[in-house]
Motif scaffolding. Structure first.
Motif, PDB file in Angstrom:
ATOM      1  N   TRP A 140       0.835  -1.205   0.000  1.00  0.00           N
ATOM      2  CA  TRP A 140       0.000   0.000   0.000  1.00  0.00           C
ATOM      3  C   TRP A 140       0.870   1.255   0.000  1.00  0.00           C
ATOM      4  O   TRP A 140       0.632   2.187  -0.772  1.00  0.00           O
ATOM      5  N   LEU A 141       1.849   1.297   0.888  1.00  0.00           N
ATOM      6  CA  LEU A 141       2.700   2.485   0.989  1.00  0.00           C
ATOM      7  C   LEU A 141       3.429   2.751  -0.317  1.00  0.00           C
ATOM      8  O   LEU A 141       3.572   3.904  -0.740  1.00  0.00           O
ATOM      9  N   THR A 142       3.872   1.683  -0.975  1.00  0.00           N
ATOM     10  CA  THR A 142       4.524   1.834  -2.275  1.00  0.00           C
ATOM     11  C   THR A 142       3.558   2.427  -3.292  1.00  0.00           C
ATOM     12  O   THR A 142       3.898   3.341  -4.051  1.00  0.00           O
ATOM     13  N   ALA A 143       2.332   1.904  -3.315  1.00  0.00           N
ATOM     14  CA  ALA A 143       1.311   2.393  -4.247  1.00  0.00           C
ATOM     15  C   ALA A 143       0.922   3.835  -3.949  1.00  0.00           C
ATOM     16  O   ALA A 143       0.600   4.604  -4.857  1.00  0.00           O
ATOM     17  N   TRP A 144       0.965   4.203  -2.682  1.00  0.00           N
ATOM     18  CA  TRP A 144       0.606   5.569  -2.278  1.00  0.00           C
ATOM     19  C   TRP A 144       1.761   6.542  -2.426  1.00  0.00           C
ATOM     20  O   TRP A 144       1.604   7.751  -2.208  1.00  0.00           O
ATOM     21  N   GLY A 145       2.961   6.027  -2.744  1.00  0.00           N
ATOM     22  CA  GLY A 145       4.129   6.886  -2.866  1.00  0.00           C
ATOM     23  C   GLY A 145       4.652   7.370  -1.530  1.00  0.00           C
ATOM     24  O   GLY A 145       5.251   8.446  -1.425  1.00  0.00           O
ATOM     25  N   LYS A 146       4.447   6.554  -0.483  1.00  0.00           N
ATOM     26  CA  LYS A 146       4.884   6.906   0.871  1.00  0.00           C
ATOM     27  C   LYS A 146       5.991   5.944   1.324  1.00  0.00           C
ATOM     28  O   LYS A 146       5.995   4.778   0.943  1.00  0.00           O
ATOM     29  N   PRO A 147       6.919   6.405   2.140  1.00  0.00           N
ATOM     30  CA  PRO A 147       8.026   5.541   2.586  1.00  0.00           C
ATOM     31  C   PRO A 147       7.558   4.447   3.545  1.00  0.00           C
ATOM     32  O   PRO A 147       6.699   4.685   4.395  1.00  0.00           O
ATOM     33  N   ALA A 148       8.137   3.276   3.389  1.00  0.00           N
ATOM     34  CA  ALA A 148       7.846   2.154   4.278  1.00  0.00           C
ATOM     35  C   ALA A 148       8.986   2.001   5.271  1.00  0.00           C
ATOM     36  O   ALA A 148      10.142   2.236   4.921  1.00  0.00           O
TER      37      ALA A 148
END
Length: 216
Positions: free
Chosen positions: A116-124
Motif C-alpha cells: 500500500w505504501l509503495t502504491a501511495w508513494g509513501k516511505p515504508a
C-alpha cells in the motif's frame, strides 16, 4: 466438332477454379475475422483485469491510513521477531502453536501494508527499525523496549512461555488500539478492513493467551 466439344470443358474448368478461389477467400476471411474478434476481446479483457488491482491498491487514502500502515508494519515485525524466539525456547505446546500462528498471520499483513505504501508513494519502515522502542517507536502502544526483547531472548522453558504470553498480550492490546484509530479515522476501504481484522483476530488471541497463562 472437336473445338466445339472442348469449349464446354474449358469453361467448366475455369468456373470450378473461380468457385474454389471464392470459397477459399471466404473461409480465410471468416477465420481471420474470428481470430481478430477473439484477440480483441482477450486484449480488452486483459487490460481491464490488469488495471483493476492497481486502481484498488492506490484508491482513496488519507493521513490516518498512511500512519496506520507505517506504524503497524514495525509493530507487526516486532511480534514476528518475538514469535521467532519461541523456536528452541518455548516449552508449552500451545505457546509454540500460537507463535506459529502469529508468524503466519502477521508476515502477509506486513507485505500487504508495505505494498500500500509503495502504491501511495509513501516511505515504508526499514526492517531493522522494528526492534525495541529504543529505535524510535516508543510512542507506539504495546511496543516492547530493547531491554524487554533481550529479556525474552534470554529466557527458556516455562520462564519463556510466561514472559512471551505477558509481553504478547500487551503487544496485541497496543495493536488493537492502533487498529481502532484506523477504523475511526481512515478512509481507505482495504486499510480499514485489515484494521478490523486485526482487532478481531488479536482480541481472540488475547483471550487464548490469558487462558494459557492461567494454567502455567
Amino acid at each position: 466438332m472437336m473445338r466445339t466439344s472442348q469449349l464446354p470443358t474449358t469453361v467448366l474448368r475455369r468456373g470450378l477454379l473461380a468457385g474454389a478461389a471464392v470459397t477459399a477467400t471466404l473461409v480465410l476471411s471468416a477465420c481471420g475475422g474470428s481470430d481478430h474478434s477473439s484477440s480483441g476481446t482477450g486484449m480488452n479483457h486483459g487490460a481491464t483485469t490488469a488495471a483493476s488491482p492497481a486502481a484498488s491498491a492506490v484508491g482513496t487514502f488519507n493521513d490516518a491510513d498512511v500512519t496506520f500502515a507505517q506504524a503497524m508494519i514495525p509493530h507487526h515485525q516486532q511480534a514476528v521477531q518475538m514469535a521467532d524466539m519461541a523456536d528452541g525456547r518455548a516449552a508449552d505446546a500451545e505457546v509454540k502453536q500460537l507463535a506459529g500462528k502469529i508468524q503466519a498471520a502477521q508476515q502477509p499483513e506486513i507485505d500487504t501494508m508495505t505494498g500500500w505504501l509503495t502504491a501511495w508513494g509513501k516511505p515504508a519502515p526499514e526492517p531493522h527499525m522494528s526492534m525495541g522502542s529504543g529505535t524510535g517507536h516508543g510512542s507506539m502502544p504495546g511496543m516492547m523496549t530493547d531491554a524487554d526483547m533481550a529479556k525474552l531472548m534470554d529466557a527458556k522453558g516455562a520462564a519463556f512461555d510466561k514472559q512471551f504470553l505477558t509481553m504478547m498480550i500487551a503487544h496485541h492490546e497496543g495493536a488493537i488500539e492502533m487498529a481502532q484509530t484506523e477504523v475511526a479515522q481512515g478512509s481507505n476501504p482495504e486499510a480499514k478492513t485489515l484494521a478490523q481484522k486485526i482487532i478481531t483476530d488479536q482480541q481472540a488471541e488475547i483471550t487464548t493467551m490469558k487462558t494459557i497463562l492461567e494454567r502455567l
